[in-house]
Design a protein around this motif. Structure first.
Motif, PDB file in Angstrom:
ATOM      1  N   MET A 204       0.852  -1.163   0.000  1.00  0.00           N
ATOM      2  CA  MET A 204       0.000   0.000   0.000  1.00  0.00           C
ATOM      3  C   MET A 204       0.902   1.232   0.000  1.00  0.00           C
ATOM      4  O   MET A 204       1.816   1.332   0.820  1.00  0.00           O
ATOM      5  CB  MET A 204      -0.884  -0.032   1.236  1.00  0.00           C
ATOM      6  N   PRO A 205       0.657   2.177  -0.887  1.00  0.00           N
ATOM      7  CA  PRO A 205       1.520   3.355  -0.965  1.00  0.00           C
ATOM      8  C   PRO A 205       1.337   4.279   0.243  1.00  0.00           C
ATOM      9  O   PRO A 205       0.276   4.342   0.853  1.00  0.00           O
ATOM     10  CB  PRO A 205       1.064   4.042  -2.253  1.00  0.00           C
ATOM     11  N   SER A 206       2.405   4.997   0.551  1.00  0.00           N
ATOM     12  CA  SER A 206       2.356   6.006   1.600  1.00  0.00           C
ATOM     13  C   SER A 206       1.757   7.288   1.034  1.00  0.00           C
ATOM     14  O   SER A 206       1.935   7.597  -0.146  1.00  0.00           O
ATOM     15  CB  SER A 206       3.772   6.287   2.115  1.00  0.00           C
ATOM     16  N   CYS A 207       1.076   8.029   1.865  1.00  0.00           N
ATOM     17  CA  CYS A 207       0.550   9.335   1.461  1.00  0.00           C
ATOM     18  C   CYS A 207       1.663  10.378   1.401  1.00  0.00           C
ATOM     19  O   CYS A 207       1.478  11.451   0.832  1.00  0.00           O
ATOM     20  CB  CYS A 207      -0.521   9.806   2.441  1.00  0.00           C
ATOM     21  N   VAL A 208       2.802  10.074   2.003  1.00  0.00           N
ATOM     22  CA  VAL A 208       3.934  10.989   2.042  1.00  0.00           C
ATOM     23  C   VAL A 208       4.871  10.659   0.881  1.00  0.00           C
ATOM     24  O   VAL A 208       5.427   9.561   0.829  1.00  0.00           O
ATOM     25  CB  VAL A 208       4.680  10.891   3.390  1.00  0.00           C
ATOM     26  N   SER A 209       5.013  11.589  -0.005  1.00  0.00           N
ATOM     27  CA  SER A 209       5.857  11.395  -1.174  1.00  0.00           C
ATOM     28  C   SER A 209       7.267  11.010  -0.755  1.00  0.00           C
ATOM     29  O   SER A 209       7.861  11.627   0.130  1.00  0.00           O
ATOM     30  CB  SER A 209       5.893  12.684  -1.993  1.00  0.00           C
ATOM     31  N   GLY A 210       7.804   9.947  -1.366  1.00  0.00           N
ATOM     32  CA  GLY A 210       9.150   9.479  -1.083  1.00  0.00           C
ATOM     33  C   GLY A 210       9.245   8.486   0.058  1.00  0.00           C
ATOM     34  O   GLY A 210      10.297   7.902   0.266  1.00  0.00           O
ATOM     35  N   SER A 211       8.164   8.291   0.817  1.00  0.00           N
ATOM     36  CA  SER A 211       8.181   7.321   1.913  1.00  0.00           C
ATOM     37  C   SER A 211       7.905   5.924   1.366  1.00  0.00           C
ATOM     38  O   SER A 211       7.191   5.774   0.383  1.00  0.00           O
ATOM     39  CB  SER A 211       7.121   7.660   2.957  1.00  0.00           C
ATOM     40  N   PRO A 212       8.446   4.895   2.022  1.00  0.00           N
ATOM     41  CA  PRO A 212       8.234   3.532   1.523  1.00  0.00           C
ATOM     42  C   PRO A 212       6.795   3.084   1.700  1.00  0.00           C
ATOM     43  O   PRO A 212       6.085   3.571   2.588  1.00  0.00           O
ATOM     44  CB  PRO A 212       9.184   2.686   2.374  1.00  0.00           C
ATOM     45  N   PRO A 213       6.364   2.151   0.880  1.00  0.00           N
ATOM     46  CA  PRO A 213       5.000   1.624   1.008  1.00  0.00           C
ATOM     47  C   PRO A 213       4.881   0.752   2.255  1.00  0.00           C
ATOM     48  O   PRO A 213       5.885   0.312   2.822  1.00  0.00           O
ATOM     49  CB  PRO A 213       4.814   0.795  -0.259  1.00  0.00           C
ATOM     50  N   LEU A 214       3.665   0.502   2.667  1.00  0.00           N
ATOM     51  CA  LEU A 214       3.367  -0.404   3.773  1.00  0.00           C
ATOM     52  C   LEU A 214       3.139  -1.777   3.171  1.00  0.00           C
ATOM     53  O   LEU A 214       2.247  -1.959   2.336  1.00  0.00           O
ATOM     54  CB  LEU A 214       2.115   0.073   4.515  1.00  0.00           C
ATOM     55  N   ARG A 215       3.935  -2.733   3.564  1.00  0.00           N
ATOM     56  CA  ARG A 215       3.801  -4.095   3.043  1.00  0.00           C
ATOM     57  C   ARG A 215       2.891  -4.890   3.958  1.00  0.00           C
ATOM     58  O   ARG A 215       3.144  -4.998   5.151  1.00  0.00           O
ATOM     59  CB  ARG A 215       5.165  -4.751   2.946  1.00  0.00           C
TER      60      ARG A 215
ATOM     61  N   PHE B 233      -1.705   5.021   2.895  1.00  0.00           N
ATOM     62  CA  PHE B 233      -1.688   5.020   4.352  1.00  0.00           C
ATOM     63  C   PHE B 233      -0.980   6.274   4.840  1.00  0.00           C
ATOM     64  O   PHE B 233      -0.047   6.768   4.216  1.00  0.00           O
ATOM     65  CB  PHE B 233      -1.054   3.743   4.914  1.00  0.00           C
ATOM     66  N   SER B 234      -1.471   6.797   5.961  1.00  0.00           N
ATOM     67  CA  SER B 234      -0.895   8.028   6.490  1.00  0.00           C
ATOM     68  C   SER B 234      -0.204   7.836   7.831  1.00  0.00           C
ATOM     69  O   SER B 234       0.728   8.550   8.146  1.00  0.00           O
ATOM     70  CB  SER B 234      -1.968   9.107   6.611  1.00  0.00           C
ATOM     71  N   ALA B 235      -0.677   6.889   8.637  1.00  0.00           N
ATOM     72  CA  ALA B 235      -0.082   6.684   9.958  1.00  0.00           C
ATOM     73  C   ALA B 235      -0.340   5.252  10.417  1.00  0.00           C
ATOM     74  O   ALA B 235      -1.325   4.634  10.034  1.00  0.00           O
ATOM     75  CB  ALA B 235      -0.661   7.671  10.960  1.00  0.00           C
ATOM     76  N   VAL B 236       0.561   4.760  11.274  1.00  0.00           N
ATOM     77  CA  VAL B 236       0.446   3.428  11.864  1.00  0.00           C
ATOM     78  C   VAL B 236       0.613   3.593  13.371  1.00  0.00           C
ATOM     79  O   VAL B 236       1.542   4.274  13.820  1.00  0.00           O
ATOM     80  CB  VAL B 236       1.513   2.467  11.305  1.00  0.00           C
ATOM     81  N   PHE B 237      -0.295   2.992  14.134  1.00  0.00           N
ATOM     82  CA  PHE B 237      -0.286   3.105  15.591  1.00  0.00           C
ATOM     83  C   PHE B 237      -0.269   1.721  16.228  1.00  0.00           C
ATOM     84  O   PHE B 237      -0.960   0.818  15.752  1.00  0.00           O
ATOM     85  CB  PHE B 237      -1.561   3.811  16.078  1.00  0.00           C
ATOM     86  N   ALA B 238       0.488   1.560  17.318  1.00  0.00           N
ATOM     87  CA  ALA B 238       0.486   0.316  18.085  1.00  0.00           C
ATOM     88  C   ALA B 238      -0.865   0.187  18.781  1.00  0.00           C
ATOM     89  O   ALA B 238      -1.264   1.054  19.556  1.00  0.00           O
ATOM     90  CB  ALA B 238       1.613   0.327  19.104  1.00  0.00           C
ATOM     91  N   ALA B 239      -1.586  -0.885  18.498  1.00  0.00           N
ATOM     92  CA  ALA B 239      -2.946  -1.055  19.014  1.00  0.00           C
ATOM     93  C   ALA B 239      -2.989  -1.241  20.523  1.00  0.00           C
ATOM     94  O   ALA B 239      -3.973  -0.848  21.164  1.00  0.00           O
ATOM     95  CB  ALA B 239      -3.623  -2.235  18.315  1.00  0.00           C
ATOM     96  N   GLU B 240      -1.929  -1.812  21.120  1.00  0.00           N
ATOM     97  CA  GLU B 240      -1.975  -2.062  22.557  1.00  0.00           C
ATOM     98  C   GLU B 240      -2.003  -0.771  23.376  1.00  0.00           C
ATOM     99  O   GLU B 240      -2.309  -0.786  24.550  1.00  0.00           O
ATOM    100  CB  GLU B 240      -0.814  -2.961  23.012  1.00  0.00           C
ATOM    101  N   ARG B 241      -1.749   0.358  22.761  1.00  0.00           N
ATOM    102  CA  ARG B 241      -1.767   1.637  23.474  1.00  0.00           C
ATOM    103  C   ARG B 241      -3.177   2.203  23.649  1.00  0.00           C
ATOM    104  O   ARG B 241      -3.355   3.213  24.313  1.00  0.00           O
ATOM    105  CB  ARG B 241      -0.892   2.639  22.760  1.00  0.00           C
ATOM    106  N   PHE B 242      -4.159   1.548  23.059  1.00  0.00           N
ATOM    107  CA  PHE B 242      -5.541   2.036  23.133  1.00  0.00           C
ATOM    108  C   PHE B 242      -6.379   1.037  23.910  1.00  0.00           C
ATOM    109  O   PHE B 242      -6.403  -0.158  23.585  1.00  0.00           O
ATOM    110  CB  PHE B 242      -6.104   2.228  21.720  1.00  0.00           C
ATOM    111  N   ASP B 243      -7.107   1.516  24.913  1.00  0.00           N
ATOM    112  CA  ASP B 243      -7.855   0.622  25.801  1.00  0.00           C
ATOM    113  C   ASP B 243      -9.032  -0.076  25.135  1.00  0.00           C
ATOM    114  O   ASP B 243      -9.503  -1.091  25.622  1.00  0.00           O
ATOM    115  CB  ASP B 243      -8.311   1.355  27.058  1.00  0.00           C
TER     116      ASP B 243
END
Length: 103
Positions: A1-12, A75-85
């Motif tokens: 999946m491509p990143s929304c930020v130009s030049g950033s690597p895709p999310l595999r 994709f614009s951001a990735v968050f660790a799920a364990e940080r959310f209750d």
């Protein structure tokens, strides 16, 4: 999946990765929680079109997806799920699973 930020690597994301897309109410709840927890994220000011609950590398993550003009989603951001209750309840609610194989 491509990143929304130009030049950033895709999310595999492997096809076998367990995933689920949050409904609108949960997407909004996640967005409020992420903005509250991460001030730098809040500064972006954009609201994602979708939020995925995704298992990658044995860990659950939330991935925010935005519409990217004519190229579809990025994709614009990735968050660790364990940080959310709310994560344990959402895992039970959505029961994420791998994508259906394409014929």
């Amino acid at each position: 999946m491509p990143s929304c930020v130009s030049g950033s690597p895709p999310l595999r994301v492997p096809a076998a990765a367990e995933r689920a897309t949050l409904d609108a109410a949960d997407r909004n709840r996640f967005e409020e929680a992420a903005q509250s927890r991460y001030p730098m994220y809040r500064r972006g000011g954009l609201v994602p079109a979708h939020v995925l609950l995704l298992r990658r590398g044995g860990r659950w993550q939330y991935v925010t997806l935005w519409r990217s003009g004519t190229s579809g989603l990025c994709f614009s951001a990735v968050f660790a799920a364990e940080r959310f209750d709310f994560t344990p309840g959402w895992l039970a609610k959505y029961q994420p699973r791998a994508a259906d194989p394409v014929d």
